[in-house]
Structure formats: structure tokens, C-alpha cells
Motif scaffolding. Structure first.
Motif, PDB file in Angstrom:
ATOM      1  N   PHE A  98      -3.427  19.863  -0.243  1.00  0.00           N
ATOM      2  CA  PHE A  98      -2.158  19.751   0.524  1.00  0.00           C
ATOM      3  C   PHE A  98      -1.220  20.607   0.927  1.00  0.00           C
ATOM      4  O   PHE A  98      -0.743  21.586   0.022  1.00  0.00           O
TER       5      PHE A  98
ATOM      6  N   TYR B  24      10.664   9.609  -6.454  1.00  0.00           N
ATOM      7  CA  TYR B  24       9.289  10.305  -6.232  1.00  0.00           C
ATOM      8  C   TYR B  24       9.781  11.616  -5.650  1.00  0.00           C
ATOM      9  O   TYR B  24       8.910  12.774  -6.538  1.00  0.00           O
TER      10      TYR B  24
ATOM     11  N   ILE C 170      -0.336   0.247  -8.752  1.00  0.00           N
ATOM     12  CA  ILE C 170      -1.461   1.288  -7.840  1.00  0.00           C
ATOM     13  C   ILE C 170      -1.501   2.371  -9.026  1.00  0.00           C
ATOM     14  O   ILE C 170      -0.032   3.125  -9.170  1.00  0.00           O
TER      15      ILE C 170
ATOM     16  N   PHE D 144      -8.011   3.030  -7.453  1.00  0.00           N
ATOM     17  CA  PHE D 144      -8.784   2.692  -6.262  1.00  0.00           C
ATOM     18  C   PHE D 144      -9.785   4.182  -5.062  1.00  0.00           C
ATOM     19  O   PHE D 144      -9.602   4.689  -6.520  1.00  0.00           O
TER      20      PHE D 144
ATOM     21  N   GLY E 109       5.928   6.757  -3.298  1.00  0.00           N
ATOM     22  CA  GLY E 109       5.588   8.296  -2.556  1.00  0.00           C
ATOM     23  C   GLY E 109       6.214   8.179  -2.474  1.00  0.00           C
ATOM     24  O   GLY E 109       8.097   8.234  -2.579  1.00  0.00           O
TER      25      GLY E 109
ATOM     26  N   PHE F 155       0.578  19.594  -5.178  1.00  0.00           N
ATOM     27  CA  PHE F 155      -0.192  17.830  -4.966  1.00  0.00           C
ATOM     28  C   PHE F 155      -1.277  17.340  -6.277  1.00  0.00           C
ATOM     29  O   PHE F 155      -1.262  16.339  -7.021  1.00  0.00           O
TER      30      PHE F 155
ATOM     31  N   THR G 150      -9.784   3.355   6.204  1.00  0.00           N
ATOM     32  CA  THR G 150      -9.188   3.453   7.013  1.00  0.00           C
ATOM     33  C   THR G 150      -9.715   3.702   8.209  1.00  0.00           C
ATOM     34  O   THR G 150      -8.628   3.752   9.103  1.00  0.00           O
TER      35      THR G 150
ATOM     36  N   MET H 174       1.055  -0.980  -0.005  1.00  0.00           N
ATOM     37  CA  MET H 174      -0.096  -0.292  -0.079  1.00  0.00           C
ATOM     38  C   MET H 174       0.774   1.030  -0.056  1.00  0.00           C
ATOM     39  O   MET H 174       2.044   0.707   0.989  1.00  0.00           O
ATOM     40  N   ARG H 175       0.504   2.005  -0.465  1.00  0.00           N
ATOM     41  CA  ARG H 175       1.399   3.748  -0.887  1.00  0.00           C
ATOM     42  C   ARG H 175       2.884   2.974  -1.344  1.00  0.00           C
ATOM     43  O   ARG H 175       3.605   3.676  -1.538  1.00  0.00           O
ATOM     44  N   GLN H 176       2.429   2.018  -2.342  1.00  0.00           N
ATOM     45  CA  GLN H 176       4.264   1.863  -2.423  1.00  0.00           C
ATOM     46  C   GLN H 176       4.869   3.123  -3.650  1.00  0.00           C
ATOM     47  O   GLN H 176       5.766   2.687  -3.709  1.00  0.00           O
TER      48      GLN H 176
ATOM     49  N   PHE I 264      -1.480   6.091  -9.779  1.00  0.00           N
ATOM     50  CA  PHE I 264      -1.029   7.372  -9.116  1.00  0.00           C
ATOM     51  C   PHE I 264      -2.004   8.399  -8.487  1.00  0.00           C
ATOM     52  O   PHE I 264      -2.399   8.757  -9.634  1.00  0.00           O
TER      53      PHE I 264
HETATM   54  O1  CP3 Z   1       1.317   3.897  -4.419  1.00  0.00           O
HETATM   55  C1  CP3 Z   1       0.775   4.141  -3.908  1.00  0.00           C
HETATM   56  O2  CP3 Z   1      -0.376   3.932  -3.618  1.00  0.00           O
HETATM   57  C2  CP3 Z   1       0.292   5.737  -4.513  1.00  0.00           C
HETATM   58  C3  CP3 Z   1      -1.420   6.318  -4.308  1.00  0.00           C
HETATM   59  C4  CP3 Z   1      -2.279   6.928  -3.071  1.00  0.00           C
HETATM   60  C5  CP3 Z   1      -1.660   8.427  -2.472  1.00  0.00           C
HETATM   61  N1  CP3 Z   1      -2.710   8.403  -1.625  1.00  0.00           N
HETATM   62  C6  CP3 Z   1      -0.419   9.534  -3.014  1.00  0.00           C
HETATM   63  C7  CP3 Z   1      -0.290  10.436  -1.937  1.00  0.00           C
HETATM   64  C8  CP3 Z   1      -2.607   6.253  -2.519  1.00  0.00           C
HETATM   65  C9  CP3 Z   1      -3.471   4.857  -2.689  1.00  0.00           C
HETATM   66  C10 CP3 Z   1      -3.242   6.987  -1.468  1.00  0.00           C
HETATM   67  C11 CP3 Z   1      -4.040   7.051  -0.355  1.00  0.00           C
HETATM   68  C12 CP3 Z   1      -4.471   7.736   0.837  1.00  0.00           C
HETATM   69  N2  CP3 Z   1      -4.734   9.041   0.784  1.00  0.00           N
HETATM   70  C13 CP3 Z   1      -5.179   7.117   2.540  1.00  0.00           C
HETATM   71  C14 CP3 Z   1      -5.660   6.238   2.204  1.00  0.00           C
HETATM   72  C15 CP3 Z   1      -4.281   4.884   2.686  1.00  0.00           C
HETATM   73  C16 CP3 Z   1      -3.585   5.732   4.407  1.00  0.00           C
HETATM   74  O3  CP3 Z   1      -2.623   5.793   4.158  1.00  0.00           O
HETATM   75  O4  CP3 Z   1      -4.449   5.569   5.131  1.00  0.00           O
HETATM   76  C17 CP3 Z   1      -5.283   8.291   2.906  1.00  0.00           C
HETATM   77  C18 CP3 Z   1      -5.867   8.680   3.880  1.00  0.00           C
HETATM   78  C19 CP3 Z   1      -4.924   9.459   2.294  1.00  0.00           C
HETATM   79  C20 CP3 Z   1      -5.344  10.996   2.232  1.00  0.00           C
HETATM   80  C21 CP3 Z   1      -4.414  11.820   2.272  1.00  0.00           C
HETATM   81  N3  CP3 Z   1      -3.150  12.499   0.998  1.00  0.00           N
HETATM   82  C22 CP3 Z   1      -3.219  12.597   3.395  1.00  0.00           C
HETATM   83  C23 CP3 Z   1      -3.519  11.335   4.641  1.00  0.00           C
HETATM   84  C24 CP3 Z   1      -1.914  13.131   2.681  1.00  0.00           C
HETATM   85  C25 CP3 Z   1      -0.352  13.519   3.299  1.00  0.00           C
HETATM   86  C26 CP3 Z   1      -0.182  12.710   4.406  1.00  0.00           C
HETATM   87  C27 CP3 Z   1       0.614  11.605   3.646  1.00  0.00           C
HETATM   88  O5  CP3 Z   1      -0.178   9.988   3.929  1.00  0.00           O
HETATM   89  O6  CP3 Z   1       0.996  10.579   2.531  1.00  0.00           O
HETATM   90  C28 CP3 Z   1      -2.282  12.530   1.258  1.00  0.00           C
HETATM   91  C29 CP3 Z   1      -0.920  13.509   0.472  1.00  0.00           C
HETATM   92  C30 CP3 Z   1      -0.965  12.107  -0.469  1.00  0.00           C
HETATM   93  N4  CP3 Z   1      -0.947  11.185  -1.037  1.00  0.00           N
HETATM   94  C31 CP3 Z   1       0.889  12.066  -0.873  1.00  0.00           C
HETATM   95  C32 CP3 Z   1       0.810  11.110  -1.732  1.00  0.00           C
HETATM   96  C33 CP3 Z   1       2.471  10.381  -2.577  1.00  0.00           C
HETATM   97  C34 CP3 Z   1       1.661  12.887  -0.299  1.00  0.00           C
HETATM   98  C35 CP3 Z   1       2.053  14.074  -1.255  1.00  0.00           C
HETATM   99  C36 CP3 Z   1       2.881  15.277  -0.749  1.00  0.00           C
HETATM  100  O7  CP3 Z   1       4.193  14.303  -2.004  1.00  0.00           O
HETATM  101  O8  CP3 Z   1       3.371  15.989  -0.665  1.00  0.00           O
END
Ligand code: CP3
Length: 365
Positions: A107, A52, A89, A159, A46, A62, A224, A42-44, A91
């Protein structure tokens, strides 16, 4: 009367010619035996990957990054190139739906998501423009088809966030450990909350159906925050919403792609309710129970999980030890996908990811 988004929209149906017959990930979801478990995280894609950070630094915003298909494809492919994972997955982010609802999502650097106009009263729920959302998210379906064109024998997970998880951010306005405002709203305004969950379920099913049509092979629904609810609200806002989404996907949109449902805090006695994800569906689980116990409890479905992502922070040796323990707990012959129990953390050393993968591969060699 709230508006719905059930009208079908036009998108280009793109079914790239992929050879997925030998995909370990899809075979496992179907309950077939494979040489070793499929591996993904999950989140692979990032922040833990230097490649990244390089792409990310080219965008101040973002959401702008999420709307640039060349960049989203590159980011989704980065972990496949580095580690050879068995699934890609898309992006994107779960908060694309509140973004398309014009709630003022931003963000902020090192602060996570912030919503400028969160839901504060029942009237805010009824005013949300649900009928426009699926179409406004067309940048997501473009990202899916752009990525699909680059994947040949690797399946892609599209997703969405679960309705309750989205509601948490939409009411609280930002991340929180227990989302007290969201829970207060649910207790104080049960009818408006039910309506919100219902609208999000219909919209999310449609949103996932468009991802499936654009080339996603598996529909990953991420819950989540269901674990913070009491049993009765978990049933209503998480499990019933899942049933509505599955029903809409199959019977309204005609989509029969496998669902992978992630539930953080899944309780062991929900076997009956989770039948709705269908025989090809899978469950992604956290680390609160040993994988073997999850496999016994949910024996009809493939299980993906469940190493605590914090273990990887302790380095490759500790990762290797705990991955080995996880694999020993898995039941031989039960459909299993090797993964983490939640998203990989930004501070994760890349060597720990290698240690996880190498340990899985050598265990089954
Ligand atoms: O490979 C992947 O899975 C990337 C795709 C992806 C992102 N977010 C990219 C992202 C996925 C599947 C998510 C899911 C996501 N986003 C969830 C559910 C999964 C979990 O971790 O519980 C949630 C709750 C979010 C909401 C979210 N988006 C938050 C809380 C944040 C900030 C902090 C964090 O967790 O990364 C984001 C931003 C975000 N989404 C980033 C990425 C790569 C970071 C943004 C940056 O680089 O500034």
C-alpha cells in the motif's frame, strides 16, 4: 492441476459469550421488526477519523497494522465509541488474500494498493499457491477473536472481497476506474479466468468460515467491481461465485451465519440468483435506485443502504436533507438497515456522520 485450499485447518474456536438477542442489525437480517433501523457505514473505521490517523501514524506499513490485533481492535472500536453504530466491522482489508498469495502487495502512501507480480498470463493463475492462503491469513482470525472479546452486545461483520473484485486487483495490479486489463484478460482467457474465480470462491468461503469460527456474526461479501461486467460475465463471475461460496460455507464448513452481500451496480432482475444468500441474508446496495425500489425488487431480503457517500462531503445540512429523502423512500415494515451506498470517503466531515445518525434516529422516534 490447480491446488485447492479445501483442507480444514485448525484454529481456536472462540465463541465469546455475547448477548446479541436485541441486536437491531441481526434482527433486521432475520426479518424481525425493530424500533428503528440499525445504523452502520461501510468503511466506518478509517481515514476520515482523526483517531484512526493517530494509530495509523505508528505504522509505516498498512499490512503490518492489519497484523497487530491490539491496533485492529482499537480501530474497529473507534467508530463505535464516537458514534454508537449498531455493528462493528473487522479492521482488515479485502486484499489479504492476494497478500497471502505472495503477489507482492504494497500500500503506497496516497496511491492505494499495488501488486508487484500481477497475473499476466494463464500460467500465472495455475501457479498461485491457493492451498496455503487460508492458513497464512491466520492473523485475520486472530484479529476477529481479539475484537470479539471486546464486543458484548454489538454484532461483528467479518468480510472478504468477492472473487471478481479480488481478480480485478490481481490482474490489473492496482486500482483503476474500469479495470481494462482485468476485463481484457477475462475476454482473452475465459478458461483461466473461470479457474481463478473458482479457486477464489473456494478459498474465500474457507477464509470466511474461519472468521465465523473466530467470532464474526455476519459474513460481509464485498463486490465493488461487478458493475463493470456485461450481463453474462456478471452471472458467471459474480452470481455463480456467490452461490459456490454460500454452498461451501453451509455444506462443507457447516457455517450458518448470515451473509450480507454488497454489490455495486446490482441489477434489479437478479432476485432468483440472490435467493442463494438464504432467508437470513441481506443485500447492501448502492444509490442507483431508491431504497424502496430495491426493497420491492428484493422483498425476501433485508436491504442495507444506500446514501451516496459524496453527499456527506457537502456537510451536515445537505446530509440531513438527503438522509430524510432516503428514509421517506424506504417501505414501512420492510427490513431495512440505514447505511451508505459505498464506503465513507476519507475527506468526510465527522459532523456529517452525526447528521446522518441523528436524522435516522429522529425519523423513527
Ligand atoms: O471500517 C472498515 O470498513 C475498515 C476495514 C476495511 C478496509 N478496507 C481498511 C482500509 C474494509 C472493509 C476495506 C474494504 C476494501 N479494501 C475494499 C472494498 C470496499 C470499497 O471501498 O470498495 C477495497 C476495494 C479495498 C482495497 C483497498 N484497500 C484500497 C483501494 C485501499 C486504498 C484506498 C482506500 O480505499 O482506502 C485500501 C487501503 C485501506 N484499507 C485503508 C483502510 C483504512 C487505508 C490505508 C491507509 O490508511 O493508508
Amino acid at each position: 492441476m490447480i491446488k485447492t485450499s479445501r483442507t480444514k485447518i485448525k484454529t481456536s474456536d472462540r465463541h465469546p459469550s455475547k448477548n446479541l438477542v436485541k441486536s437491531r442489525f441481526l434482527q433486521t437480517l432475520r426479518g424481525e421488526t425493530t424500533d428503528r433501523p440499525a445504523i452502520w457505514m461501510m468503511r466506518q473505521a478509517g481515514r476520515y477519523l482523526p483517531e484512526y490517523q493517530k494509530v495509523r501514524s505508528q505504522f509505516t506499513n498498512f499490512m503490518e497494522l492489519c497484523q497487530t490485533p491490539e491496533a485492529t481492535t482499537e480501530l474497529a472500536l473507534q467508530p463505535l465509541k464516537r458514534y454508537g453504530f449498531d455493528a462493528a466491522i473487522l479492521f482488515s482489508d479485502i486484499l489479504t488474500i492476494p497478500y497471502a498469495l505472495d503477489m507482492g502487495l504494497n500500500f503506497l502512501p496516497n496511491q492505494g494498493p499495488k501488486i508487484a507480480s500481477p497475473i499476466q498470463a494463464p500460467s500465472d493463475v495455475y501457479a498461485l499457491p491457493f492451498d496455503e492462503v487460508v492458513e497464512k491469513c491466520d492473523f485475520v482470525y486472530r484479529a476477529v477473536s481479539h475484537l470479539a472479546a471486546e464486543l458484548h452486545d454489538t454484532p461483528m461483520l467479518g468480510f472478504a472481497g468477492s472473487p471478481w473484485t479480488l481478480a480485478c486487483y490481481m490482474i490489473q495490479g492496482q486500482g483503476a476506474s474500469l479495470f481494462p486489463k482485468a476485463k481484457q484478460f477475462a475476454y482473452e482467457h475465459p478458461i483461466a479466468t473461470q479457474e481463478l474465480i473458482h479457486q477464489l470462491s473456494i478459498t474465500t468461503a474457507h477464509y470466511l468460515a474461519e472468521q465465523a469460527k473466530a467470532g464474526a456474526d455476519v459474513l460481509f461479501i464485498i463486490d465493488t467491481w461487478g458493475g463493470i461486467l456485461d450481463a453474462s460475465r456478471y452471472q458467471r463471475y459474480v452470481l455463480e461465485a456467490l452461490k459456490i461460496m454460500q454452498h461451501e460455507l453451509t455444506h462443507f464448513h457447516g457455517i450458518c451465519k448470515p451473509i450480507l452481500f454488497y454489490s455495486k451496480g446490482l441489477r434489479l432482475h437478479h432476485q432468483e440468483d440472490l435467493q442463494c444468500i438464504g432467508y437470513q441474508g441481506g443485500l447492501a446496495v448502492d444509490w442507483s435506485h431508491a431504497i424502496g425500489d430495491m426493497q420491492s425488487a428484493f422483498s425476501k431480503h433485508a436491504i442495507s443502504g444506500n446514501l451516496d457517500p459524496a453527499i456527506l462531503l457537502a456537510g451536515p445540512t445537505t446530509t440531513q436533507y438527503h438522509t430524510q429523502m432516503m428514509l421517506e423512500s424506504a417501505q414501512p415494515g420492510s427490513p431495512f438497515i440505514a447505511s451508505l451506498g459505498h464506503g465513507i470517503l476519507p475527506e468526510t466531515p465527522t459532523d456529517s456522520v452525526h447528521a446522518f445518525i441523528d436524522t435516522v434516529k429522529s425519523f423513527y422516534a
